[in-house]
Motif scaffolding. Structure first.
Motif, PDB file in Angstrom:
ATOM      1  N   ASP A  24       0.964  -1.346  -0.070  1.00  0.00           N
ATOM      2  CA  ASP A  24      -0.014   0.099   0.015  1.00  0.00           C
ATOM      3  C   ASP A  24       1.106   1.154  -0.136  1.00  0.00           C
ATOM      4  OD1 ASP A  24      -2.035   1.853   0.318  1.00  0.00           O
ATOM      5  OD2 ASP A  24      -2.410   1.517   2.320  1.00  0.00           O
ATOM      6  N   VAL A  25       1.366   1.610  -1.194  1.00  0.00           N
ATOM      7  CA  VAL A  25       2.453   2.803  -1.336  1.00  0.00           C
ATOM      8  C   VAL A  25       1.697   4.074  -0.881  1.00  0.00           C
ATOM      9  CG1 VAL A  25       3.694   3.945  -2.936  1.00  0.00           C
ATOM     10  CG2 VAL A  25       3.751   1.542  -3.120  1.00  0.00           C
ATOM     11  N   LEU A  26       0.519   4.062  -1.392  1.00  0.00           N
ATOM     12  CA  LEU A  26      -0.193   5.463  -1.043  1.00  0.00           C
ATOM     13  C   LEU A  26      -0.536   5.587   0.360  1.00  0.00           C
ATOM     14  CD1 LEU A  26      -3.407   6.708  -3.005  1.00  0.00           C
ATOM     15  CD2 LEU A  26      -3.326   6.645  -0.434  1.00  0.00           C
ATOM     16  N   GLY A  27      -0.889   4.600   1.266  1.00  0.00           N
ATOM     17  CA  GLY A  27      -1.347   4.548   2.488  1.00  0.00           C
ATOM     18  C   GLY A  27      -0.055   4.708   3.442  1.00  0.00           C
ATOM     19  N   VAL A  28       1.255   4.335   3.030  1.00  0.00           N
ATOM     20  CA  VAL A  28       2.555   4.343   3.736  1.00  0.00           C
ATOM     21  C   VAL A  28       2.972   5.716   3.498  1.00  0.00           C
ATOM     22  CG1 VAL A  28       4.788   3.607   3.761  1.00  0.00           C
ATOM     23  CG2 VAL A  28       3.098   1.879   3.787  1.00  0.00           C
ATOM     24  N   GLU A  29       2.652   6.452   2.405  1.00  0.00           N
ATOM     25  CA  GLU A  29       3.524   7.680   2.161  1.00  0.00           C
ATOM     26  C   GLU A  29       2.505   8.693   2.923  1.00  0.00           C
ATOM     27  OE1 GLU A  29       5.984   8.127  -1.816  1.00  0.00           O
ATOM     28  OE2 GLU A  29       3.949   7.649  -2.171  1.00  0.00           O
ATOM     29  N   ASN A  64      -5.376   1.532   2.000  1.00  0.00           N
ATOM     30  CA  ASN A  64      -5.785   0.547   2.882  1.00  0.00           C
ATOM     31  C   ASN A  64      -5.973   1.088   4.385  1.00  0.00           C
ATOM     32  OD1 ASN A  64      -6.263  -1.909   4.469  1.00  0.00           O
ATOM     33  ND2 ASN A  64      -5.030  -2.908   3.093  1.00  0.00           N
ATOM     34  N   PRO A  65      -7.078   1.105   4.913  1.00  0.00           N
ATOM     35  CA  PRO A  65      -7.247   1.595   6.379  1.00  0.00           C
ATOM     36  C   PRO A  65      -6.260   0.635   7.423  1.00  0.00           C
ATOM     37  CG  PRO A  65      -9.309   0.394   5.598  1.00  0.00           C
ATOM     38  CD  PRO A  65      -8.481   0.608   4.349  1.00  0.00           C
ATOM     39  N   LEU A  66      -6.077  -0.501   6.931  1.00  0.00           N
ATOM     40  CA  LEU A  66      -5.231  -1.086   7.929  1.00  0.00           C
ATOM     41  C   LEU A  66      -3.837  -0.712   7.977  1.00  0.00           C
ATOM     42  CD1 LEU A  66      -6.438  -4.852   7.144  1.00  0.00           C
ATOM     43  CD2 LEU A  66      -7.225  -3.219   9.381  1.00  0.00           C
ATOM     44  N   THR A  67      -3.419  -0.037   6.929  1.00  0.00           N
ATOM     45  CA  THR A  67      -2.096   0.678   6.993  1.00  0.00           C
ATOM     46  C   THR A  67      -1.959   1.717   8.089  1.00  0.00           C
ATOM     47  OG1 THR A  67      -1.617   0.241   4.519  1.00  0.00           O
ATOM     48  CG2 THR A  67      -0.478   2.091   5.596  1.00  0.00           C
ATOM     49  N   LEU A 100      -4.711  10.511  14.384  1.00  0.00           N
ATOM     50  CA  LEU A 100      -4.632   9.355  13.630  1.00  0.00           C
ATOM     51  C   LEU A 100      -6.135   9.176  12.840  1.00  0.00           C
ATOM     52  CD1 LEU A 100      -3.476   6.785  12.702  1.00  0.00           C
ATOM     53  CD2 LEU A 100      -4.659   5.672  15.114  1.00  0.00           C
ATOM     54  N   ALA A 101      -7.251   9.544  13.377  1.00  0.00           N
ATOM     55  CA  ALA A 101      -8.675   9.556  12.698  1.00  0.00           C
ATOM     56  C   ALA A 101      -8.425  10.479  11.526  1.00  0.00           C
ATOM     57  CB  ALA A 101      -9.601  10.242  13.575  1.00  0.00           C
ATOM     58  N   GLU A 102      -7.829  11.690  11.718  1.00  0.00           N
ATOM     59  CA  GLU A 102      -7.538  12.656  10.447  1.00  0.00           C
ATOM     60  C   GLU A 102      -6.927  11.948   9.180  1.00  0.00           C
ATOM     61  OE1 GLU A 102      -6.421  16.546  10.919  1.00  0.00           O
ATOM     62  OE2 GLU A 102      -7.928  16.887  12.557  1.00  0.00           O
ATOM     63  N   ILE A 103      -5.631  11.357   9.802  1.00  0.00           N
ATOM     64  CA  ILE A 103      -4.768  10.825   8.667  1.00  0.00           C
ATOM     65  C   ILE A 103      -5.632   9.586   7.915  1.00  0.00           C
ATOM     66  CG2 ILE A 103      -2.567   9.193   8.495  1.00  0.00           C
ATOM     67  CD1 ILE A 103      -1.594  10.940  11.008  1.00  0.00           C
ATOM     68  N   ALA A 104      -6.199   8.891   8.635  1.00  0.00           N
ATOM     69  CA  ALA A 104      -6.781   7.648   7.988  1.00  0.00           C
ATOM     70  C   ALA A 104      -8.099   8.437   7.257  1.00  0.00           C
ATOM     71  CB  ALA A 104      -7.587   6.749   9.293  1.00  0.00           C
ATOM     72  N   ARG A 105      -8.790   9.424   7.791  1.00  0.00           N
ATOM     73  CA  ARG A 105      -9.935   9.688   6.868  1.00  0.00           C
ATOM     74  C   ARG A 105      -9.425  10.460   5.432  1.00  0.00           C
ATOM     75  NH1 ARG A 105     -11.440  14.242  10.132  1.00  0.00           N
ATOM     76  NH2 ARG A 105     -12.063  12.608  11.843  1.00  0.00           N
ATOM     77  N   LEU A 106      -8.115  11.199   5.573  1.00  0.00           N
ATOM     78  CA  LEU A 106      -7.694  11.450   4.176  1.00  0.00           C
ATOM     79  C   LEU A 106      -7.016  10.242   3.515  1.00  0.00           C
ATOM     80  CD1 LEU A 106      -7.050  13.995   2.383  1.00  0.00           C
ATOM     81  CD2 LEU A 106      -4.595  14.104   3.435  1.00  0.00           C
ATOM     82  N   GLY A 107      -6.542   9.604   4.195  1.00  0.00           N
ATOM     83  CA  GLY A 107      -5.747   8.334   3.594  1.00  0.00           C
ATOM     84  C   GLY A 107      -6.886   7.464   2.694  1.00  0.00           C
ATOM     85  N   THR A 108      -7.793   7.203   3.412  1.00  0.00           N
ATOM     86  CA  THR A 108      -8.974   6.381   2.818  1.00  0.00           C
ATOM     87  C   THR A 108      -9.693   7.086   1.885  1.00  0.00           C
ATOM     88  OG1 THR A 108     -10.385   6.780   4.769  1.00  0.00           O
ATOM     89  CG2 THR A 108      -9.114   4.927   4.872  1.00  0.00           C
TER      90      THR A 108
END
Length: 340
Positions: A181-186, A233-236, A220-228
């Motif tokens: 998950d390149v996108l999620g990791v970055e 991948n939310p698990l990232t 963390l919620a903000e990071i996940a909200r933008l990333g997803t």
């Protein structure tokens, strides 16, 4: 044994060079500062970035990009986000088409909102897409240089490249997982620096562990909200490049972003903070990029917005905190739906 070019001789580039040298790999380090090249080659030290650390003789420094890259099996880019394009342009003429390219930088470009892998493809060509690997996770250079236990992730669209990177770095002190998950990791690696600025500000204001714990969790919620929203991948965000990197950057004395935030919380102005740090504080630039992106995508990121106003509109730190605490009511589990 492999030969690796490490492009960038800051603290993280030097620490990763130590890991590679421990494997008996030959390491060519490139720096644009001739005095730094001379120090590494003549004294086997890099005092400005890693004081009192002795470097292996397997690490040789160069000031010319062609000499650093020639004959290497892989190139590891470890330069600030703002230098990625310029350094990539210098690198491109000497890059073999099939050479593995690893980057260990963390940030997002303002205005374009591009991640580092996207910037590299812009500058080096789309053909590098399957050759790119992202190295990320909770890892302070100071601890890696002392060979303290560290665990990170190697991430690529091409699992074979991630596994080759795993083999290149992994040893008894430095554990490497793979991820696709390149996108999620970055995104996780870049945005955690924003929240670390906030954690430092909270500490600088004299608030306690309750406030910082809430900030990290809601961050963390903000990071996940933008990333997803971008199809990560939310698990990232529950892994090393997400919560792992977030914790270490928000709580450690080694964190530049925490230290910069701490000074801001104590009343220093931004330019004075950056001048005193003497090294790049990625969270400042990334705050601008993430704020712009959240507005473009209509993603609710109140902590990022508050920090943007503090950094670029000179809003008082305490006022930002007060406004965050007095936002309208919401449901926590509904707000954490990004992880589902």
């Amino acid at each position: 044994m492999k030969k690796v070019a490490v492009i960038g001789a800051g603290s993280w580039g030097t620490a990763l060079s130590i890991v590679l040298a421990d494997h008996k790999h030959e390491v060519n380090v490139w720096s644009h500062r001739q005095e730094q090249v001379n120090e590494i080659n003549e004294r086997n030290t890099n005092q400005r970035y890693l004081p009192n650390i002795q470097l292996s003789e397997h690490i040789v420094a160069y000031s010319k990009m062609e000499e650093a890259v020639k004959g290497t099996d892989a190139v590891l880019l470890v330069v600030p986000t703002k230098a990625i394009r310029e350094v990539s342009q210098q690198l491109k003429p000497f890059l073999d088409p099939n050479k593995m390219i690893i980057h260990a930088s963390k940030g997002i470009e303002p205005e374009t909102h591009k991640r580092i892998s996207e910037m590299l493809e812009d500058e080096l060509g789309e053909q590098v897409h399957q050759q790119l690997v992202v190295l990320s996770g909770p890892s302070h250079a100071e601890e890696v240089a002392l060979r303290q236990p560290t665990t990170i992730t190697a991430t690529s669209y091409n699992l074979k490249m991630a596994e080759l990177t795993q083999d290149l770095f992994m040893n008894e002190n430095f554990r490497v997982y793979t991820n696709e998950d390149v996108l999620g990791v970055e995104i996780g690696g870049a945005l955690k620096n924003i929240i670390a600025l906030g954690a430092g500000i909270s500490d600088g204001l004299g608030y306690g562990d309750n406030a910082k714990s809430a900030l990290i969790t809601r961050g963390l919620a903000e990071i996940a909200r933008l990333g997803t929203s971008l199809d990560a991948n939310p698990l990232t965000f529950a892994g090393l490049a997400g919560v792992g990197d977030l914790i270490v950057t928000c709580t450690s004395k080694h964190s530049r972003n925490w230290r910069a935030g701490n000074m801001l919380g104590k009343g220093y102005v931004l330019q004075d903070v950056l001048d005193q740090m003497g090294m790049v504080v990625e969270g400042v630039r990334t705050t601008k990029a993430a704020y712009q992106l959240s507005r473009k995508l209509n993603i609710d990121m109140p902590i990022t917005e508050g920090l943007y106003e503090l950094l670029f509109d000179e809003k008082e730190p305490k006022k930002v905190v007060d406004e965050l605490m007095n936002r309208g009511k919401t449901k926590e589990l509904e707000d954490l739906s990004s992880f589902l």
